[in-house]
Scaffold this motif. Structure first.
Motif, PDB file in Angstrom:
ATOM      1  N   VAL A 142       0.837  -1.207   0.000  1.00 29.35           N
ATOM      2  CA  VAL A 142       0.000   0.000   0.000  1.00 29.35           C
ATOM      3  C   VAL A 142       0.871   1.256   0.000  1.00 29.35           C
ATOM      4  N   ALA A 143       1.937   1.258   0.804  1.00 27.68           N
ATOM      5  CA  ALA A 143       2.823   2.434   0.868  1.00 27.68           C
ATOM      6  C   ALA A 143       3.474   2.711  -0.485  1.00 27.68           C
ATOM      7  N   VAL A 144       4.006   1.677  -1.119  1.00 30.46           N
ATOM      8  CA  VAL A 144       4.667   1.851  -2.416  1.00 30.46           C
ATOM      9  C   VAL A 144       3.656   2.293  -3.472  1.00 30.46           C
ATOM     10  N   SER A 145       2.476   1.703  -3.458  1.00 29.95           N
ATOM     11  CA  SER A 145       1.439   2.087  -4.420  1.00 29.95           C
ATOM     12  C   SER A 145       1.064   3.559  -4.264  1.00 29.95           C
ATOM     13  N   HIS A 146       0.879   3.989  -3.028  1.00 33.29           N
ATOM     14  CA  HIS A 146       0.531   5.398  -2.788  1.00 33.29           C
ATOM     15  C   HIS A 146       1.648   6.310  -3.285  1.00 33.29           C
ATOM     16  N   TRP A 147       2.880   5.954  -2.956  1.00 33.23           N
ATOM     17  CA  TRP A 147       4.011   6.783  -3.360  1.00 33.23           C
ATOM     18  C   TRP A 147       4.098   6.860  -4.882  1.00 33.23           C
ATOM     19  N   ARG A 148       3.883   5.765  -5.554  1.00 33.67           N
ATOM     20  CA  ARG A 148       3.945   5.765  -7.021  1.00 33.67           C
ATOM     21  C   ARG A 148       2.837   6.602  -7.644  1.00 33.67           C
ATOM     22  N   ARG A 149       1.672   6.612  -7.030  1.00 27.10           N
ATOM     23  CA  ARG A 149       0.564   7.402  -7.582  1.00 27.10           C
ATOM     24  C   ARG A 149       0.804   8.893  -7.424  1.00 27.10           C
ATOM     25  N   TYR A 150       1.357   9.315  -6.305  1.00 27.97           N
ATOM     26  CA  TYR A 150       1.478  10.756  -6.031  1.00 27.97           C
ATOM     27  C   TYR A 150       2.892  11.306  -6.211  1.00 27.97           C
ATOM     28  N   ARG A 151       3.900  10.479  -6.237  1.00 24.32           N
ATOM     29  CA  ARG A 151       5.290  10.894  -6.439  1.00 24.32           C
ATOM     30  C   ARG A 151       5.691  12.104  -5.591  1.00 24.32           C
ATOM     31  N   PRO A 152       5.582  11.981  -4.258  1.00 25.99           N
ATOM     32  CA  PRO A 152       5.905  13.135  -3.411  1.00 25.99           C
ATOM     33  C   PRO A 152       7.400  13.342  -3.172  1.00 25.99           C
ATOM     34  N   GLY A 153       8.243  12.544  -3.797  1.00 19.29           N
ATOM     35  CA  GLY A 153       9.681  12.649  -3.588  1.00 19.29           C
ATOM     36  C   GLY A 153      10.156  11.603  -2.590  1.00 19.29           C
ATOM     37  N   ARG A 154      11.451  11.639  -2.303  1.00 22.13           N
ATOM     38  CA  ARG A 154      12.036  10.642  -1.408  1.00 22.13           C
ATOM     39  C   ARG A 154      11.900  10.994   0.063  1.00 22.13           C
ATOM     40  N   ALA A 155      11.760  12.257   0.368  1.00 18.15           N
ATOM     41  CA  ALA A 155      11.725  12.682   1.774  1.00 18.15           C
ATOM     42  C   ALA A 155      10.635  11.975   2.584  1.00 18.15           C
ATOM     43  N   PRO A 156       9.399  11.855   2.087  1.00 18.17           N
ATOM     44  CA  PRO A 156       8.387  11.152   2.878  1.00 18.17           C
ATOM     45  C   PRO A 156       8.754   9.697   3.171  1.00 18.17           C
ATOM     46  N   VAL A 157       9.419   9.054   2.226  1.00 16.16           N
ATOM     47  CA  VAL A 157       9.832   7.656   2.432  1.00 16.16           C
ATOM     48  C   VAL A 157      10.869   7.590   3.551  1.00 16.16           C
ATOM     49  N   VAL A 158      11.877   8.441   3.476  1.00 14.35           N
ATOM     50  CA  VAL A 158      12.957   8.424   4.458  1.00 14.35           C
ATOM     51  C   VAL A 158      12.447   8.841   5.837  1.00 14.35           C
ATOM     52  N   VAL A 159      11.694   9.918   5.900  1.00 12.40           N
ATOM     53  CA  VAL A 159      11.183  10.390   7.187  1.00 12.40           C
ATOM     54  C   VAL A 159      10.284   9.340   7.827  1.00 12.40           C
ATOM     55  N   GLY A 160       9.393   8.757   7.043  1.00 17.86           N
ATOM     56  CA  GLY A 160       8.506   7.734   7.587  1.00 17.86           C
ATOM     57  C   GLY A 160       9.241   6.476   7.987  1.00 17.86           C
ATOM     58  N   ALA A 161      10.091   5.974   7.093  1.00 17.23           N
ATOM     59  CA  ALA A 161      10.770   4.700   7.332  1.00 17.23           C
ATOM     60  C   ALA A 161      11.777   4.763   8.474  1.00 17.23           C
ATOM     61  N   VAL A 162      12.383   5.916   8.691  1.00 13.56           N
ATOM     62  CA  VAL A 162      13.351   6.062   9.778  1.00 13.56           C
ATOM     63  C   VAL A 162      12.684   6.638  11.028  1.00 13.56           C
ATOM     64  N   GLY A 163      11.883   7.653  10.832  1.00 12.54           N
ATOM     65  CA  GLY A 163      11.308   8.363  11.975  1.00 12.54           C
ATOM     66  C   GLY A 163      10.307   7.562  12.783  1.00 12.54           C
ATOM     67  N   ALA A 164       9.425   6.848  12.129  1.00 13.36           N
ATOM     68  CA  ALA A 164       8.366   6.141  12.861  1.00 13.36           C
ATOM     69  C   ALA A 164       8.904   5.046  13.780  1.00 13.36           C
ATOM     70  N   PRO A 165       9.789   4.170  13.314  1.00 13.66           N
ATOM     71  CA  PRO A 165      10.310   3.164  14.250  1.00 13.66           C
ATOM     72  C   PRO A 165      11.079   3.784  15.414  1.00 13.66           C
ATOM     73  N   VAL A 166      11.845   4.832  15.142  1.00 13.39           N
ATOM     74  CA  VAL A 166      12.581   5.505  16.214  1.00 13.39           C
ATOM     75  C   VAL A 166      11.602   6.102  17.217  1.00 13.39           C
ATOM     76  N   MET A 167      10.565   6.769  16.726  1.00 11.34           N
ATOM     77  CA  MET A 167       9.574   7.375  17.612  1.00 11.34           C
ATOM     78  C   MET A 167       8.850   6.302  18.431  1.00 11.34           C
TER      79      MET A 167
END
Length: 188
Positions: A142-167
């Motif tokens: 679902v995450a990859v599909s959403h990213w491919r549809r909207y192409r918001p750049g790499r920052a949301p991927v990095v912030v989410g993938a690193v930030g959420a587990p740390v938080m």
């Protein structure tokens, strides 16, 4: 000259199905935590001294699981209305990363137990780990599909993938300490 962005393509029906199943998966797990409290699961036995603190932790976990369900539904929506697509991508990759880390840890732990010849590996423990591997896979699709549809750049991927587990680690590490300091559960 006015440049208009091409609207994203519609969400694939299969991804909508996966996102809906993952949302139900989250709600199902939330129900388990509610059941723990409704039945007094921790009120006696070896966890009785921790019952109040476990109530607080169960409420926190229920909220996180319901947020996971909401993220999945937002990520498969064709017309985002509540939050921007970049934020949804951040949340979707954060949820995927948290489940992925948890599932990977379960696989590593299970592998170590198998290699060391432990008798702690049971069909139930294997099913539990596989259930989270499948959940992480669904959240990832679902995450990859959403990213491919909207192409918001790499920052949301990095912030989410690193930030959420740390938080999450910080929250779940700090919560028992805070509850112990408040006297809600033993500090030992």
């Amino acid at each position: 000259m006015v440049i208009t962005a091409t609207p994203p393509r519609r969400t694939d029906r299969r991804i909508v199905a996966v996102g809906s199943i993952m949302a139900l998966w989250c709600v199902g797990f939330a129900v388990v935590n509610v059941w723990f409290e409704a039945t007094g699961h921790f009120s006696d036995g070896k966890y009785a001294d921790y019952a109040q603190g476990l109530l607080v932790m169960n409420v926190l976990v229920v909220v996180l699981k319901l947020l996971g369900a909401a993220v999945e539904l937002l990520a498969v929506a064709d017309r985002p209305r509540l939050i921007r697509p970049a934020w949804t991508s951040t949340l979707a990759f954060g949820a995927f990363a948290m489940l992925g880390v948890y599932a990977a840890a379960g696989v590593v732990e299970g592998t170590v137990l198998v290699v060391t010849g432990s008798d702690e590996v049971t069909a139930a423990s294997v099913a539990y780990v596989l259930f989270f591997v499948l959940g992480a896979t669904g959240f990832g699709l679902v995450a990859v599909s959403h990213w491919r549809r909207y192409r918001p750049g790499r920052a949301p991927v990095v912030v989410g993938a690193v930030g959420a587990p740390v938080m999450l680690v910080l929250i779940l590490s700090a919560a028992p300490w805070v509850l112990g300091a408040l006297g809600v559960m033993p500090s030992s």
